[in-house]
Design an enzyme around this catalytic site. Structure first.
Site, PDB file in Angstrom:
ATOM      1  N   CYS A   1       0.510  -0.738  -0.110  1.00  0.00           N
ATOM      2  CA  CYS A   1       0.131   0.049   0.364  1.00  0.00           C
ATOM      3  C   CYS A   1       0.618   1.368   0.230  1.00  0.00           C
ATOM      4  CB  CYS A   1      -0.886  -0.044   1.398  1.00  0.00           C
ATOM      5  SG  CYS A   1      -1.941  -1.288   1.222  1.00  0.00           S
TER       6      CYS A   1
ATOM      7  N   HIS B   1      -3.351   7.358   2.183  1.00  0.00           N
ATOM      8  CA  HIS B   1      -3.601   5.686   1.843  1.00  0.00           C
ATOM      9  C   HIS B   1      -4.990   5.487   2.882  1.00  0.00           C
ATOM     10  CE1 HIS B   1      -3.989   1.536   0.937  1.00  0.00           C
ATOM     11  NE2 HIS B   1      -3.557   1.050   2.636  1.00  0.00           N
TER      12      HIS B   1
ATOM     13  N   ASN C   1      -9.984  -0.564   0.685  1.00  0.00           N
ATOM     14  CA  ASN C   1      -8.436  -0.629   0.390  1.00  0.00           C
ATOM     15  C   ASN C   1      -8.026  -1.059  -0.846  1.00  0.00           C
ATOM     16  OD1 ASN C   1      -5.642  -0.961   0.397  1.00  0.00           O
ATOM     17  ND2 ASN C   1      -5.637  -2.014   2.643  1.00  0.00           N
TER      18      ASN C   1
HETATM   19  C1  LIG Z   1      -9.662  -5.396  10.712  1.00  0.00           C
HETATM   20  C2  LIG Z   1     -10.468  -4.233  11.053  1.00  0.00           C
HETATM   21  C3  LIG Z   1     -11.087  -3.148  10.789  1.00  0.00           C
HETATM   22  C4  LIG Z   1     -10.860  -4.990  12.559  1.00  0.00           C
HETATM   23  O1  LIG Z   1     -11.220  -3.623  13.533  1.00  0.00           O
HETATM   24  P1  LIG Z   1     -11.028  -4.152  14.931  1.00  0.00           P
HETATM   25  O2  LIG Z   1     -12.202  -3.084  15.812  1.00  0.00           O
HETATM   26  O3  LIG Z   1      -9.212  -4.567  14.837  1.00  0.00           O
HETATM   27  O4  LIG Z   1     -11.363  -5.634  14.743  1.00  0.00           O
HETATM   28  P2  LIG Z   1     -11.012  -7.250  15.837  1.00  0.00           P
HETATM   29  O5  LIG Z   1     -10.032  -7.594  15.178  1.00  0.00           O
HETATM   30  O6  LIG Z   1     -10.203  -7.095  16.758  1.00  0.00           O
HETATM   31  O7  LIG Z   1     -11.792  -8.618  15.653  1.00  0.00           O
HETATM   32  C5  LIG Z   1     -13.405  -7.903  17.277  1.00  0.00           C
HETATM   33  C6  LIG Z   1     -14.555  -9.187  16.449  1.00  0.00           C
HETATM   34  O8  LIG Z   1     -15.064  -8.622  15.876  1.00  0.00           O
HETATM   35  C7  LIG Z   1     -15.405  -9.961  14.507  1.00  0.00           C
HETATM   36  N1  LIG Z   1     -14.961  -9.443  12.729  1.00  0.00           N
HETATM   37  C8  LIG Z   1     -13.893  -9.189  12.642  1.00  0.00           C
HETATM   38  N2  LIG Z   1     -14.173  -8.994  10.901  1.00  0.00           N
HETATM   39  C9  LIG Z   1     -15.513  -8.876  10.667  1.00  0.00           C
HETATM   40  C10 LIG Z   1     -16.814  -8.461  10.152  1.00  0.00           C
HETATM   41  N3  LIG Z   1     -16.388  -7.826   8.778  1.00  0.00           N
HETATM   42  N4  LIG Z   1     -17.925  -8.226   9.967  1.00  0.00           N
HETATM   43  C11 LIG Z   1     -18.550  -8.852  11.815  1.00  0.00           C
HETATM   44  N5  LIG Z   1     -17.074  -8.990  12.988  1.00  0.00           N
HETATM   45  C12 LIG Z   1     -16.503  -8.976  12.300  1.00  0.00           C
HETATM   46  C13 LIG Z   1     -14.309 -10.442  15.314  1.00  0.00           C
HETATM   47  O9  LIG Z   1     -14.221 -11.868  15.012  1.00  0.00           O
HETATM   48  C14 LIG Z   1     -13.945  -9.945  16.847  1.00  0.00           C
HETATM   49  O10 LIG Z   1     -14.730 -11.099  16.932  1.00  0.00           O
HETATM   50  P3  LIG Z   1     -14.403 -11.731  18.495  1.00  0.00           P
HETATM   51  O11 LIG Z   1     -14.153 -10.298  19.818  1.00  0.00           O
HETATM   52  O12 LIG Z   1     -16.381 -12.010  19.172  1.00  0.00           O
HETATM   53  O13 LIG Z   1     -13.058 -12.045  18.662  1.00  0.00           O
HETATM   54  C15 LIG Z   1      -9.126  -3.493  11.563  1.00  0.00           C
HETATM   55  O14 LIG Z   1      -7.929  -3.776  12.979  1.00  0.00           O
HETATM   56  C16 LIG Z   1      -7.971  -2.938  10.712  1.00  0.00           C
HETATM   57  O15 LIG Z   1      -8.863  -1.976   9.908  1.00  0.00           O
HETATM   58  N6  LIG Z   1      -7.345  -3.086  10.556  1.00  0.00           N
HETATM   59  C17 LIG Z   1      -5.788  -2.489  10.193  1.00  0.00           C
HETATM   60  C18 LIG Z   1      -6.232  -2.759   8.580  1.00  0.00           C
HETATM   61  C19 LIG Z   1      -5.158  -2.734   7.902  1.00  0.00           C
HETATM   62  O16 LIG Z   1      -5.720  -1.406   7.630  1.00  0.00           O
HETATM   63  N7  LIG Z   1      -4.838  -3.271   7.275  1.00  0.00           N
HETATM   64  C20 LIG Z   1      -3.970  -3.130   5.083  1.00  0.00           C
HETATM   65  C21 LIG Z   1      -2.993  -1.933   5.973  1.00  0.00           C
HETATM   66  S1  LIG Z   1      -2.187  -1.379   4.272  1.00  0.00           S
END
Ligand SMILES: CC(C)(COP(=O)(O)OP(=O)(O)OC[C@H]1O[C@@H](n2cnc3c(N)ncnc32)[C@H](O)[C@@H]1OP(=O)(O)O)[C@@H](O)C(=O)NCCC(=O)NCCS
Length: 330
Positions: free
Chosen positions: A116, A257, A287
Protein backbone atom coordinates in the site's frame (compact mmCIF):
# COMPACT_ATOMS: atom_id res chain seq x y z
CA UNK A 1 14.45 14.02 3.95
CA UNK A 2 14.49 17.42 2.26
CA UNK A 3 14.72 16.96 -1.51
CA UNK A 4 13.86 20.07 -3.59
CA UNK A 5 13.58 18.03 -6.79
CA UNK A 6 12.27 20.11 -9.71
CA UNK A 7 9.82 17.41 -10.79
CA UNK A 8 6.14 17.85 -11.62
CA UNK A 9 3.12 15.67 -12.19
CA UNK A 10 2.09 16.37 -15.78
CA UNK A 11 -1.18 14.47 -15.54
CA UNK A 12 -3.02 11.75 -13.66
CA UNK A 13 -5.54 9.04 -14.48
CA UNK A 14 -7.44 6.33 -12.66
CA UNK A 15 -9.76 3.49 -13.37
CA UNK A 16 -11.97 1.16 -11.35
CA UNK A 17 -13.86 -1.85 -12.66
CA UNK A 18 -17.60 -1.12 -13.03
CA UNK A 19 -18.89 -3.86 -10.71
CA UNK A 20 -19.69 -2.53 -7.22
CA UNK A 21 -20.14 -4.76 -4.17
CA UNK A 22 -21.83 -3.15 -1.17
CA UNK A 23 -21.56 -4.15 2.48
CA UNK A 24 -25.06 -5.59 2.25
CA UNK A 25 -23.94 -7.75 -0.68
CA UNK A 26 -21.14 -9.13 1.51
CA UNK A 27 -23.46 -9.56 4.49
CA UNK A 28 -25.68 -11.75 2.31
CA UNK A 29 -22.95 -14.41 2.20
CA UNK A 30 -20.64 -13.67 5.17
CA UNK A 31 -21.25 -13.39 8.92
CA UNK A 32 -20.98 -9.59 8.94
CA UNK A 33 -23.17 -6.49 8.61
CA UNK A 34 -23.18 -3.08 6.96
CA UNK A 35 -23.18 -1.51 10.44
CA UNK A 36 -20.06 -3.44 11.59
CA UNK A 37 -18.09 -2.71 8.43
CA UNK A 38 -19.07 0.97 8.28
CA UNK A 39 -18.36 1.65 11.95
CA UNK A 40 -15.02 -0.21 12.08
CA UNK A 41 -13.63 0.82 8.70
CA UNK A 42 -15.67 3.58 7.00
CA UNK A 43 -16.06 1.32 3.94
CA UNK A 44 -19.51 1.13 2.32
CA UNK A 45 -18.68 -0.36 -1.09
CA UNK A 46 -15.77 -1.52 -3.24
CA UNK A 47 -15.21 -2.17 -6.96
CA UNK A 48 -14.46 -5.74 -8.00
CA UNK A 49 -12.81 -6.93 -11.22
CA UNK A 50 -14.82 -9.24 -13.44
CA UNK A 51 -13.22 -12.13 -15.36
CA UNK A 52 -10.81 -10.64 -17.87
CA UNK A 53 -10.34 -7.45 -15.88
CA UNK A 54 -6.81 -8.04 -14.73
CA UNK A 55 -4.18 -5.84 -13.12
CA UNK A 56 -2.73 -5.09 -16.58
CA UNK A 57 -6.17 -4.15 -17.88
CA UNK A 58 -6.72 -1.70 -14.99
CA UNK A 59 -3.19 -0.32 -15.29
CA UNK A 60 -3.54 0.34 -19.02
CA UNK A 61 -6.83 2.22 -18.56
CA UNK A 62 -5.36 4.45 -15.85
CA UNK A 63 -2.12 4.97 -17.82
CA UNK A 64 -3.92 6.03 -21.00
CA UNK A 65 -6.03 8.48 -19.01
CA UNK A 66 -2.92 9.96 -17.36
CA UNK A 67 -1.23 10.32 -20.77
CA UNK A 68 -4.30 12.09 -22.15
CA UNK A 69 -4.43 14.41 -19.13
CA UNK A 70 -0.77 15.26 -19.70
CA UNK A 71 -1.38 15.71 -23.43
CA UNK A 72 1.25 13.07 -24.20
CA UNK A 73 1.38 9.76 -26.06
CA UNK A 74 3.02 6.43 -25.12
CA UNK A 75 5.89 7.33 -27.48
CA UNK A 76 6.82 10.21 -25.14
CA UNK A 77 7.55 7.89 -22.19
CA UNK A 78 11.07 6.79 -21.34
CA UNK A 79 10.43 4.74 -18.19
CA UNK A 80 7.53 2.76 -16.70
CA UNK A 81 7.21 1.81 -13.03
CA UNK A 82 4.26 -0.33 -11.98
CA UNK A 83 3.65 -0.60 -8.25
CA UNK A 84 1.70 -3.74 -7.42
CA UNK A 85 1.47 -6.78 -5.16
CA UNK A 86 -1.03 -8.42 -7.51
CA UNK A 87 0.95 -8.61 -10.77
CA UNK A 88 -0.48 -9.87 -14.04
CA UNK A 89 1.90 -12.85 -13.77
CA UNK A 90 4.63 -13.65 -11.28
CA UNK A 91 7.01 -13.53 -14.28
CA UNK A 92 7.66 -11.22 -16.13
CA UNK A 93 6.87 -7.83 -14.61
CA UNK A 94 3.49 -6.21 -15.23
CA UNK A 95 5.35 -3.07 -16.30
CA UNK A 96 6.88 -4.95 -19.27
CA UNK A 97 3.45 -6.17 -20.28
CA UNK A 98 2.14 -2.61 -19.90
CA UNK A 99 4.95 -1.29 -22.11
CA UNK A 100 3.80 -3.66 -24.87
CA UNK A 101 0.09 -2.96 -24.31
CA UNK A 102 0.69 0.79 -24.62
CA UNK A 103 2.84 0.30 -27.69
CA UNK A 104 5.88 2.10 -26.31
CA UNK A 105 9.38 1.61 -27.63
CA UNK A 106 11.96 -0.52 -25.80
CA UNK A 107 12.02 1.73 -22.77
CA UNK A 108 12.99 0.36 -19.36
CA UNK A 109 10.12 -0.98 -17.28
CA UNK A 110 10.07 -2.55 -13.84
CA UNK A 111 7.67 -3.43 -11.03
CA UNK A 112 8.03 -2.16 -7.52
CA UNK A 113 6.67 -4.11 -4.53
CA UNK A 114 5.87 -1.98 -1.51
CA UNK A 115 2.20 -2.91 -1.08
CA UNK A 116 0.00 0.00 0.00
CA UNK A 117 3.04 2.31 0.16
CA UNK A 118 3.83 1.33 -3.43
CA UNK A 119 2.80 4.51 -5.19
CA UNK A 120 4.75 6.78 -2.81
CA UNK A 121 7.80 4.51 -3.25
CA UNK A 122 7.24 4.55 -7.04
CA UNK A 123 6.86 8.31 -7.24
CA UNK A 124 10.01 8.79 -5.18
CA UNK A 125 11.94 6.37 -7.40
CA UNK A 126 10.73 7.97 -10.63
CA UNK A 127 11.46 11.47 -9.35
CA UNK A 128 15.05 10.45 -8.65
CA UNK A 129 15.51 9.18 -12.22
CA UNK A 130 14.32 12.58 -13.43
CA UNK A 131 16.40 14.49 -10.90
CA UNK A 132 19.47 12.47 -11.94
CA UNK A 133 18.74 13.18 -15.61
CA UNK A 134 18.42 9.50 -16.60
CA UNK A 135 14.74 9.78 -17.49
CA UNK A 136 12.53 12.62 -18.65
CA UNK A 137 8.96 11.37 -18.85
CA UNK A 138 8.04 8.60 -16.44
CA UNK A 139 4.79 6.71 -16.05
CA UNK A 140 4.14 5.54 -12.48
CA UNK A 141 1.14 3.28 -11.97
CA UNK A 142 -0.37 1.79 -8.83
CA UNK A 143 -2.56 -1.10 -9.99
CA UNK A 144 -4.11 -3.86 -7.94
CA UNK A 145 -6.67 -6.63 -8.13
CA UNK A 146 -6.69 -7.26 -4.40
CA UNK A 147 -9.94 -9.21 -4.52
CA UNK A 148 -8.06 -11.94 -6.42
CA UNK A 149 -5.71 -12.59 -3.49
CA UNK A 150 -8.18 -12.03 -0.68
CA UNK A 151 -9.95 -15.01 0.85
CA UNK A 152 -13.54 -14.17 -0.02
CA UNK A 153 -14.72 -16.49 2.78
CA UNK A 154 -12.71 -14.64 5.45
CA UNK A 155 -14.84 -11.85 6.85
CA UNK A 156 -11.83 -10.18 8.50
CA UNK A 157 -10.16 -9.38 5.16
CA UNK A 158 -12.80 -9.81 2.43
CA UNK A 159 -14.62 -6.69 3.60
CA UNK A 160 -11.56 -4.45 3.33
CA UNK A 161 -10.22 -4.66 -0.19
CA UNK A 162 -11.20 -3.50 -3.68
CA UNK A 163 -9.67 -3.29 -7.17
CA UNK A 164 -8.41 -0.14 -8.90
CA UNK A 165 -5.56 1.58 -10.68
CA UNK A 166 -4.16 5.10 -10.53
CA UNK A 167 -1.40 6.60 -12.66
CA UNK A 168 0.76 9.70 -12.88
CA UNK A 169 3.13 11.08 -15.51
CA UNK A 170 6.21 12.69 -13.98
CA UNK A 171 8.57 15.01 -15.81
CA UNK A 172 11.04 17.84 -15.10
CA UNK A 173 9.17 20.88 -13.76
CA UNK A 174 8.02 23.17 -16.55
CA UNK A 175 7.45 26.10 -14.18
CA UNK A 176 9.41 27.42 -11.21
CA UNK A 177 7.90 26.39 -7.88
CA UNK A 178 6.63 23.00 -8.97
CA UNK A 179 8.74 20.53 -7.01
CA UNK A 180 8.96 17.60 -4.61
CA UNK A 181 9.95 19.27 -1.36
CA UNK A 182 10.52 16.27 0.92
CA UNK A 183 10.13 12.49 1.00
CA UNK A 184 10.46 9.83 3.65
CA UNK A 185 10.39 6.10 3.00
CA UNK A 186 10.70 3.40 5.63
CA UNK A 187 10.10 -0.27 6.38
CA UNK A 188 10.14 -2.72 9.27
CA UNK A 189 10.73 -6.21 7.89
CA UNK A 190 10.48 -7.73 11.36
CA UNK A 191 6.73 -7.13 11.01
CA UNK A 192 6.57 -8.86 7.59
CA UNK A 193 4.10 -11.50 8.70
CA UNK A 194 1.55 -8.99 9.94
CA UNK A 195 0.28 -8.88 6.31
CA UNK A 196 1.52 -11.69 4.08
CA UNK A 197 0.75 -14.50 1.68
CA UNK A 198 2.28 -17.75 2.96
CA UNK A 199 2.50 -19.72 -0.31
CA UNK A 200 3.40 -19.17 -3.95
CA UNK A 201 6.94 -17.91 -3.41
CA UNK A 202 10.26 -19.79 -3.20
CA UNK A 203 9.63 -20.56 0.46
CA UNK A 204 6.46 -22.52 -0.22
CA UNK A 205 5.84 -23.14 -3.92
CA UNK A 206 2.34 -23.95 -5.09
CA UNK A 207 1.24 -27.53 -4.46
CA UNK A 208 -2.00 -29.41 -3.89
CA UNK A 209 -1.45 -28.92 -0.16
CA UNK A 210 -0.95 -25.15 -0.33
CA UNK A 211 -4.12 -24.82 -2.38
CA UNK A 212 -6.10 -27.12 -0.08
CA UNK A 213 -4.93 -25.16 2.96
CA UNK A 214 -5.76 -21.82 1.28
CA UNK A 215 -2.20 -20.60 1.75
CA UNK A 216 -2.31 -18.45 -1.40
CA UNK A 217 -4.62 -15.96 0.25
CA UNK A 218 -3.41 -12.93 2.13
CA UNK A 219 -3.29 -13.17 5.94
CA UNK A 220 -3.40 -10.16 8.23
CA UNK A 221 -3.13 -9.37 11.94
CA UNK A 222 -5.61 -6.51 11.73
CA UNK A 223 -5.42 -5.19 15.28
CA UNK A 224 -1.59 -5.04 15.38
CA UNK A 225 -1.44 -3.41 11.94
CA UNK A 226 -4.02 -0.87 13.06
CA UNK A 227 -2.05 0.19 16.14
CA UNK A 228 1.26 0.46 14.31
CA UNK A 229 -0.32 2.33 11.36
CA UNK A 230 -1.73 5.11 13.54
CA UNK A 231 1.62 5.81 15.22
CA UNK A 232 3.77 5.42 12.13
CA UNK A 233 1.57 7.52 9.82
CA UNK A 234 1.72 10.31 12.36
CA UNK A 235 5.50 10.02 12.75
CA UNK A 236 6.29 10.02 9.02
CA UNK A 237 3.94 12.94 8.38
CA UNK A 238 5.51 15.09 11.10
CA UNK A 239 9.00 14.20 9.87
CA UNK A 240 8.23 15.17 6.28
CA UNK A 241 6.68 18.50 7.28
CA UNK A 242 9.70 19.23 9.50
CA UNK A 243 12.16 18.27 6.72
CA UNK A 244 10.46 20.66 4.30
CA UNK A 245 10.09 23.39 6.92
CA UNK A 246 6.36 23.51 6.19
CA UNK A 247 3.61 24.06 8.77
CA UNK A 248 0.60 21.74 8.95
CA UNK A 249 -1.66 24.68 8.04
CA UNK A 250 0.19 25.23 4.75
CA UNK A 251 -0.76 21.79 3.38
CA UNK A 252 -3.74 22.18 1.04
CA UNK A 253 -4.66 18.51 1.08
CA UNK A 254 -3.39 15.35 2.72
CA UNK A 255 -3.87 12.26 0.58
CA UNK A 256 -3.46 9.27 2.88
CA UNK A 257 -3.63 5.61 1.96
CA UNK A 258 -7.25 4.57 2.36
CA UNK A 259 -7.06 1.51 4.63
CA UNK A 260 -9.39 2.42 7.47
CA UNK A 261 -11.21 5.70 8.16
CA UNK A 262 -10.51 5.38 11.88
CA UNK A 263 -6.76 5.06 11.24
CA UNK A 264 -6.84 8.20 9.07
CA UNK A 265 -8.94 10.19 11.58
CA UNK A 266 -6.82 9.15 14.50
CA UNK A 267 -3.48 10.00 12.82
CA UNK A 268 -4.81 13.35 11.55
CA UNK A 269 -6.25 14.24 14.94
CA UNK A 270 -2.89 13.61 16.61
CA UNK A 271 -1.02 15.74 14.09
CA UNK A 272 -3.66 18.50 14.00
CA UNK A 273 -4.86 18.31 10.39
CA UNK A 274 -8.64 18.91 10.19
CA UNK A 275 -10.54 16.30 8.19
CA UNK A 276 -11.76 18.90 5.67
CA UNK A 277 -8.14 19.01 4.44
CA UNK A 278 -7.88 15.24 4.12
CA UNK A 279 -8.95 13.32 1.01
CA UNK A 280 -11.21 10.40 1.89
CA UNK A 281 -12.86 8.08 -0.62
CA UNK A 282 -12.55 4.79 1.27
CA UNK A 283 -16.34 4.66 1.60
CA UNK A 284 -16.65 3.96 -2.16
CA UNK A 285 -13.52 1.93 -2.91
CA UNK A 286 -12.23 0.24 0.24
CA UNK A 287 -8.50 -0.47 0.42
CA UNK A 288 -7.03 -0.69 -3.08
CA UNK A 289 -3.40 -1.04 -1.92
CA UNK A 290 -0.92 0.69 -4.29
CA UNK A 291 -3.81 2.19 -6.28
CA UNK A 292 -5.26 3.94 -3.27
CA UNK A 293 -3.14 7.13 -3.15
CA UNK A 294 -3.16 7.91 -6.91
CA UNK A 295 -6.88 7.08 -7.15
CA UNK A 296 -7.65 9.49 -4.29
CA UNK A 297 -5.32 12.18 -5.67
CA UNK A 298 -6.75 11.91 -9.16
CA UNK A 299 -10.28 12.30 -7.77
CA UNK A 300 -9.26 15.29 -5.68
CA UNK A 301 -7.63 16.97 -8.69
CA UNK A 302 -10.64 16.34 -10.95
CA UNK A 303 -13.00 17.65 -8.28
CA UNK A 304 -10.98 20.87 -7.95
CA UNK A 305 -9.91 20.17 -4.37
CA UNK A 306 -6.30 20.65 -5.48
CA UNK A 307 -4.87 22.84 -8.23
CA UNK A 308 -1.49 24.00 -9.55
CA UNK A 309 0.53 25.75 -6.86
CA UNK A 310 -1.03 23.82 -3.97
CA UNK A 311 0.98 21.86 -1.41
CA UNK A 312 -0.06 18.22 -1.41
CA UNK A 313 1.09 15.53 1.00
CA UNK A 314 0.87 11.87 -0.02
CA UNK A 315 1.05 9.23 2.67
CA UNK A 316 1.30 5.48 2.28
CA UNK A 317 1.34 2.60 4.74
CA UNK A 318 1.15 -1.13 4.16
CA UNK A 319 2.57 -4.64 4.08
CA UNK A 320 6.28 -5.04 4.69
CA UNK A 321 5.53 -3.27 6.85
CA UNK A 322 6.31 -0.21 4.71
CA UNK A 323 5.48 3.47 4.88
CA UNK A 324 6.24 6.58 2.89
CA UNK A 325 5.31 10.19 2.43
CA UNK A 326 5.98 12.78 -0.25
CA UNK A 327 5.28 16.50 -0.07
CA UNK A 328 4.95 18.24 -3.41
CA UNK A 329 3.94 21.59 -4.85
CA UNK A 330 1.68 20.84 -7.80
C1 LIG B 1 -9.52 -5.33 10.29
C2 LIG B 1 -10.13 -4.35 11.27
C3 LIG B 1 -11.20 -3.52 10.59
C4 LIG B 1 -10.78 -5.13 12.40
O1 LIG B 1 -11.33 -4.23 13.34
P1 LIG B 1 -11.03 -4.45 14.90
O2 LIG B 1 -11.78 -3.41 15.61
O3 LIG B 1 -9.53 -4.46 15.06
O4 LIG B 1 -11.66 -5.86 15.16
P2 LIG B 1 -10.97 -7.19 15.72
O5 LIG B 1 -10.09 -7.81 14.67
O6 LIG B 1 -10.36 -6.89 17.07
O7 LIG B 1 -12.24 -8.09 15.92
C5 LIG B 1 -13.28 -7.75 16.82
C6 LIG B 1 -14.38 -8.77 16.68
O8 LIG B 1 -15.06 -8.56 15.43
C7 LIG B 1 -15.09 -9.78 14.70
N1 LIG B 1 -15.05 -9.47 13.28
C8 LIG B 1 -13.96 -9.41 12.47
N2 LIG B 1 -14.34 -9.10 11.22
C9 LIG B 1 -15.68 -8.96 11.26
C10 LIG B 1 -16.63 -8.63 10.29
N3 LIG B 1 -16.31 -8.38 9.02
N4 LIG B 1 -17.93 -8.55 10.67
C11 LIG B 1 -18.30 -8.79 11.93
N5 LIG B 1 -17.43 -9.11 12.90
C12 LIG B 1 -16.14 -9.19 12.56
C13 LIG B 1 -13.90 -10.55 15.18
O9 LIG B 1 -14.08 -11.94 14.95
C14 LIG B 1 -13.89 -10.21 16.65
O10 LIG B 1 -14.87 -10.99 17.29
P3 LIG B 1 -14.62 -11.51 18.81
O11 LIG B 1 -14.51 -10.26 19.63
O12 LIG B 1 -15.85 -12.31 19.07
O13 LIG B 1 -13.36 -12.29 18.76
C15 LIG B 1 -9.03 -3.40 11.86
O14 LIG B 1 -8.22 -4.12 12.75
C16 LIG B 1 -8.19 -2.76 10.82
O15 LIG B 1 -8.67 -2.02 9.98
N6 LIG B 1 -6.87 -3.02 10.88
C17 LIG B 1 -5.95 -2.44 9.93
C18 LIG B 1 -6.04 -3.25 8.68
C19 LIG B 1 -5.33 -2.58 7.57
O16 LIG B 1 -5.38 -1.39 7.44
N7 LIG B 1 -4.70 -3.39 6.73
C20 LIG B 1 -4.07 -2.97 5.57
C21 LIG B 1 -2.93 -2.10 5.88
S1 LIG B 1 -2.50 -1.30 4.44
Amino acid sequence: MKTSWAVEIAGMGSWTPPKVVTNDDLAARLDTSDEWITQRTGIRARHISADGETTLHLAEKAAREALAAADLTPADLDLIVVCTVTPEHTLPSTSCELQAALGCGWIPAFDLVAACSGFVYGLTTAAQFIHAGTAKTVLVVGAETMTRVTDQDDRATAILFGDAAGAAILRPATQAGREILAVNLGADGARAKMIWTPAGGSCLPASDTTVAERLHHMRMSGREVYKFAVTQMQTVLSQTLADAGVATDDVTLLIPHQSNLRIIESACDKIGIPMDRVMVNIDRYGNTSAASVPLAMCEAWRAGRIKRGDLVMMLGFGAGLTWGSALLRL
